[in-house]
Design an enzyme around this catalytic site. Structure first.
Site: not given
Length: 177
Positions: A11-14
């Site tokens: 998912g969102c890499f952050w």
């Protein structure tokens, strides 16, 4: 013993980056793109869902302090691996769940770990396990994003039908950007 690398998408890499930075033995985490066909992709290109890339993290780790198997355990706990091409409200192949293995040993470990993790979910894990292709680091403004913006986390809660057992609560969201 030399440091090793692992390459995951969840998912969102952050949020994935932030989770792995907390693991003792992880030396560095770089966010970027992998698994696609476009060379030197930009964030805008990857978000178009036309590059084939997933938002990914490249993890450098000290195998004397943390095993690849332990990193896989962290991976299964940082996202819902039963969601195909999405994590919560983020939809598209760039948000797919993937283990991009770098060695035959990583492939074997990933397949065994996925099989063990399946027992924790009611729905099938859809995480792809595939040979790593080129990892392209994301733009600098994405690196250490939470640290730069004073944020704590970004884990997306599992929807009602995620397949996650009811007694396994999903972490909360901090999406204040």
């Amino acid at each position: 013993m030399a440091n090793e690398k692992a390459l995951f998408a969840a998912g969102c890499f952050w949020g994935v980056e932030a989770a792995f930075r907390q693991v003792p033995g992880v030396v560095d985490v770089t966010v970027g793109y992998s698994g696609g066909h476009t060379e030197h992709p930009t964030y805008r290109q990857v978000c178009s869902d036309r590059t084939g890339h997933a938002e990914a993290v490249q993890i450098e780790f000290d195998p004397a302090r943390v095993s690849y198997g332990r990193l896989l355990e962290v991976l299964w706990g940082t996202h819902d691996p039963t969601q195909l091409n999405r994590q919560g409200p983020d939809v598209g192949t760039q948000y797919r769940s993937a283990v991009f293995y770098l060695t035959p040993e990583q492939e074997a470990a990933a397949r065994a770990s996925k099989e063990r993790a399946q027992a924790r979910f009611d729905r099938p894990i859809v995480t792809e396990i595939t040979a790593a292709s080129t990892f392209w680091p994301a733009e600098e403004y994405h690196q250490r994003y939470f640290e730069k913006h004073g944020m704590v986390g970004c884990a997306i809660p599992a929807p009602e039908d995620s397949g996650r057992p009811e007694d396994e609560a999903a972490p909360s969201v901090n999406r204040s950007l």
